[in-house]
Design a protein around this motif. Structure first.
Motif, PDB file in Angstrom:
ATOM      1  N   LYS A 177       0.866  -1.188   0.000  1.00 27.89           N
ATOM      2  CA  LYS A 177       0.000   0.000   0.000  1.00 27.89           C
ATOM      3  C   LYS A 177       0.901   1.235   0.000  1.00 27.89           C
ATOM      4  N   PRO A 178       1.311   1.704  -1.190  1.00 32.15           N
ATOM      5  CA  PRO A 178       2.323   2.764  -1.316  1.00 32.15           C
ATOM      6  C   PRO A 178       2.006   4.066  -0.591  1.00 32.15           C
ATOM      7  N   GLN A 179       0.735   4.344  -0.338  1.00 33.32           N
ATOM      8  CA  GLN A 179       0.387   5.595   0.339  1.00 33.32           C
ATOM      9  C   GLN A 179       0.623   5.523   1.851  1.00 33.32           C
ATOM     10  N   VAL A 180       0.824   4.321   2.361  1.00 32.57           N
ATOM     11  CA  VAL A 180       0.956   4.113   3.805  1.00 32.57           C
ATOM     12  C   VAL A 180       2.421   4.217   4.232  1.00 32.57           C
ATOM     13  N   ILE A 181       2.665   4.893   5.360  1.00 34.73           N
ATOM     14  CA  ILE A 181       4.001   4.937   5.954  1.00 34.73           C
ATOM     15  C   ILE A 181       4.218   3.629   6.706  1.00 34.73           C
ATOM     16  N   ASP A 182       5.226   2.875   6.295  1.00 33.59           N
ATOM     17  CA  ASP A 182       5.451   1.539   6.859  1.00 33.59           C
ATOM     18  C   ASP A 182       6.336   1.586   8.100  1.00 33.59           C
ATOM     19  N   VAL A 183       5.971   2.419   9.044  1.00 38.50           N
ATOM     20  CA  VAL A 183       6.599   2.429  10.364  1.00 38.50           C
ATOM     21  C   VAL A 183       5.543   2.947  11.329  1.00 38.50           C
ATOM     22  N   ASN A 209      -5.560  15.518   9.077  1.00 42.13           N
ATOM     23  CA  ASN A 209      -6.555  14.467   8.849  1.00 42.13           C
ATOM     24  C   ASN A 209      -7.894  15.078   8.435  1.00 42.13           C
ATOM     25  N   THR A 210      -8.307  16.140   9.125  1.00 36.89           N
ATOM     26  CA  THR A 210      -9.569  16.822   8.812  1.00 36.89           C
ATOM     27  C   THR A 210      -9.536  17.422   7.408  1.00 36.89           C
ATOM     28  N   ASP A 211      -8.375  17.952   7.026  1.00 36.27           N
ATOM     29  CA  ASP A 211      -8.220  18.562   5.701  1.00 36.27           C
ATOM     30  C   ASP A 211      -7.996  17.526   4.601  1.00 36.27           C
ATOM     31  N   LYS A 212      -8.032  16.240   4.976  1.00 35.70           N
ATOM     32  CA  LYS A 212      -7.868  15.121   4.033  1.00 35.70           C
ATOM     33  C   LYS A 212      -6.520  15.156   3.296  1.00 35.70           C
ATOM     34  N   ILE A 213      -5.503  15.622   4.014  1.00 36.56           N
ATOM     35  CA  ILE A 213      -4.138  15.580   3.487  1.00 36.56           C
ATOM     36  C   ILE A 213      -3.489  14.256   3.886  1.00 36.56           C
ATOM     37  N   ILE A 214      -3.848  13.788   5.080  1.00 38.56           N
ATOM     38  CA  ILE A 214      -3.462  12.457   5.533  1.00 38.56           C
ATOM     39  C   ILE A 214      -4.695  11.781   6.114  1.00 38.56           C
ATOM     40  N   GLU A 215      -4.597  10.476   6.330  1.00 39.43           N
ATOM     41  CA  GLU A 215      -5.655   9.740   7.021  1.00 39.43           C
ATOM     42  C   GLU A 215      -5.017   8.966   8.161  1.00 39.43           C
ATOM     43  N   LEU A 216      -5.603   9.074   9.345  1.00 38.46           N
ATOM     44  CA  LEU A 216      -5.083   8.403  10.528  1.00 38.46           C
ATOM     45  C   LEU A 216      -5.943   7.193  10.859  1.00 38.46           C
ATOM     46  N   LYS A 217      -5.291   6.037  10.981  1.00 37.72           N
ATOM     47  CA  LYS A 217      -5.963   4.812  11.417  1.00 37.72           C
ATOM     48  C   LYS A 217      -5.134   4.205  12.538  1.00 37.72           C
ATOM     49  N   GLY A 218      -5.371   4.670  13.768  1.00 39.61           N
ATOM     50  CA  GLY A 218      -4.529   4.251  14.878  1.00 39.61           C
ATOM     51  C   GLY A 218      -3.127   4.801  14.664  1.00 39.61           C
ATOM     52  N   LYS A 219      -2.128   3.902  14.669  1.00 41.50           N
ATOM     53  CA  LYS A 219      -0.752   4.326  14.413  1.00 41.50           C
ATOM     54  C   LYS A 219      -0.423   4.351  12.922  1.00 41.50           C
ATOM     55  N   GLU A 220      -1.342   3.872  12.101  1.00 41.57           N
ATOM     56  CA  GLU A 220      -1.112   3.880  10.654  1.00 41.57           C
ATOM     57  C   GLU A 220      -1.411   5.265  10.091  1.00 41.57           C
ATOM     58  N   ILE A 221      -0.477   5.774   9.279  1.00 41.19           N
ATOM     59  CA  ILE A 221      -0.649   7.079   8.642  1.00 41.19           C
ATOM     60  C   ILE A 221      -0.642   6.886   7.129  1.00 41.19           C
ATOM     61  N   ILE A 222      -1.693   7.378   6.478  1.00 43.82           N
ATOM     62  CA  ILE A 222      -1.842   7.258   5.030  1.00 43.82           C
ATOM     63  C   ILE A 222      -1.701   8.645   4.413  1.00 43.82           C
ATOM     64  N   ILE A 223      -0.812   8.771   3.440  1.00 46.17           N
ATOM     65  CA  ILE A 223      -0.607  10.045   2.756  1.00 46.17           C
ATOM     66  C   ILE A 223      -1.619  10.155   1.616  1.00 46.17           C
ATOM     67  N   LEU A 224      -2.536  11.118   1.714  1.00 49.70           N
ATOM     68  CA  LEU A 224      -3.576  11.292   0.700  1.00 49.70           C
ATOM     69  C   LEU A 224      -3.211  12.366  -0.325  1.00 49.70           C
ATOM     70  N   ASN A 225      -2.508  13.404   0.125  1.00 50.37           N
ATOM     71  CA  ASN A 225      -2.169  14.514  -0.769  1.00 50.37           C
ATOM     72  C   ASN A 225      -0.712  14.913  -0.531  1.00 50.37           C
ATOM     73  N   LYS A 226       0.186  14.242  -1.231  1.00 49.88           N
ATOM     74  CA  LYS A 226       1.622  14.471  -1.029  1.00 49.88           C
ATOM     75  C   LYS A 226       2.029  15.873  -1.468  1.00 49.88           C
ATOM     76  N   GLU A 227       1.436  16.363  -2.556  1.00 51.19           N
ATOM     77  CA  GLU A 227       1.782  17.696  -3.053  1.00 51.19           C
ATOM     78  C   GLU A 227       1.458  18.769  -2.015  1.00 51.19           C
ATOM     79  N   LYS A 228       0.331  18.605  -1.338  1.00 47.78           N
ATOM     80  CA  LYS A 228      -0.055  19.571  -0.307  1.00 47.78           C
ATOM     81  C   LYS A 228       0.904  19.513   0.880  1.00 47.78           C
ATOM     82  N   LEU A 229       1.355  18.308   1.231  1.00 49.33           N
ATOM     83  CA  LEU A 229       2.330  18.171   2.318  1.00 49.33           C
ATOM     84  C   LEU A 229       3.637  18.874   1.963  1.00 49.33           C
ATOM     85  N   VAL A 230       4.068  18.726   0.713  1.00 53.29           N
ATOM     86  CA  VAL A 230       5.291  19.392   0.252  1.00 53.29           C
ATOM     87  C   VAL A 230       5.142  20.905   0.392  1.00 53.29           C
TER      88      VAL A 230
END
Length: 237
Positions: A177-183, A209-230
């Motif tokens: 799952k490439p969008q997920v940070i694997d740590v 998370n509210t702005d839908k830039i990332i998604e939080l699932k417990g300790k799992e962090i999913i990157i939804l909008n990498k360009e916005k993070l940059v």
């Protein structure tokens, strides 16, 4: 908790060696290191070594992730670095003949090899390319630390958090799952990396998370909008 012994990975066939400081060793040197090293399995939360203890060799991560931490003057743990497959730990203390200046703790289940000081010293004295590799590694670690200190002084907490998330994602993407940070890091550990209070890290993570830039699932962090993070991290063009 006792460390679980595992079958020793052989240096001769180690896939990590070609991109490590040991890449220029002769076949004889590799065989000698393989015959004299140790290897242990560490469960999450187990320590490889402790800050202030005597350095008696270097640790080479074969598999897994390890956090390096240092105690601040207030007694709080500060994460200095997260290391992973192929990285060498404890070399600076060994070279300076000083106690370990950080502690090393497994972030997940890890297999770590240990090269004793006698073998490490033989490589320093007998292989002309090995000291150069070690100097390059020291220079890179120093540059990384200088960059991190500069960010702490010049960037806001929100910018630093965005940059930490990008660095973690670039370095540890989930293969399936490439969008997920694997740590998997606790909120306190994330705050530690960013250099802020846990409450601040939680607040800014919630905003992302509210702005839908990332998604939080417990300790799992999913990157939804990498360009916005940059953009938030203020990394420039």
């Amino acid at each position: 908790m006792r460390k679980k012994k595992v079958e020793f990975p052989k240096c001769e066939t180690c896939p990590k060696r070609s991109s490590s400081v040991f890449c220029d060793l002769s076949e004889e040197e590799v065989a000698n290191m393989s015959a004299n090293k140790g290897c242990n399995f560490y469960k999450r939360g187990q320590n490889l070594f402790y800050e202030g203890s005597r350095a008696i060799g270097v640790h080479c991560i074969y598999e897994g992730k390890v956090k390096l931490t240092k105690l601040g003057i207030d007694g709080k743990e500060q994460i200095v670095k997260i290391a992973s497959d192929g990285e060498v730990l404890g070399y600076n203390s060994l070279l300076s003949q000083m106690p370990y200046n950080v502690s090393a703790e497994a972030l997940d289940d890890a297999v770590v090899c240990f090269v004793p000081v006698s073998i490490f010293s033989e490589l320093i004295d007998g292989n002309k390319d090995f000291p150069r590799r070690m100097m390059q590694l020291m220079a890179k670690d120093t540059q990384d630390m200088e960059k991190r200190l500069t960010n702490w002084m010049q960037k806001s907490v929100r910018e630093r958090l965005a940059e930490v998330l990008l660095l973690l994602h670039n370095r540890y993407p989930d293969k399936e799952k490439p969008q997920v940070i694997d740590v998997r890091l606790s909120r306190e550990e994330i705050a530690n990396l960013v250099g802020t209070a846990t409450e601040s890290a939680i607040r800014y993570l919630s905003e992302l998370n509210t702005d839908k830039i990332i998604e939080l699932k417990g300790k799992e962090i999913i990157i939804l909008n990498k360009e916005k993070l940059v953009y938030i991290a203020n990394l420039g063009d």
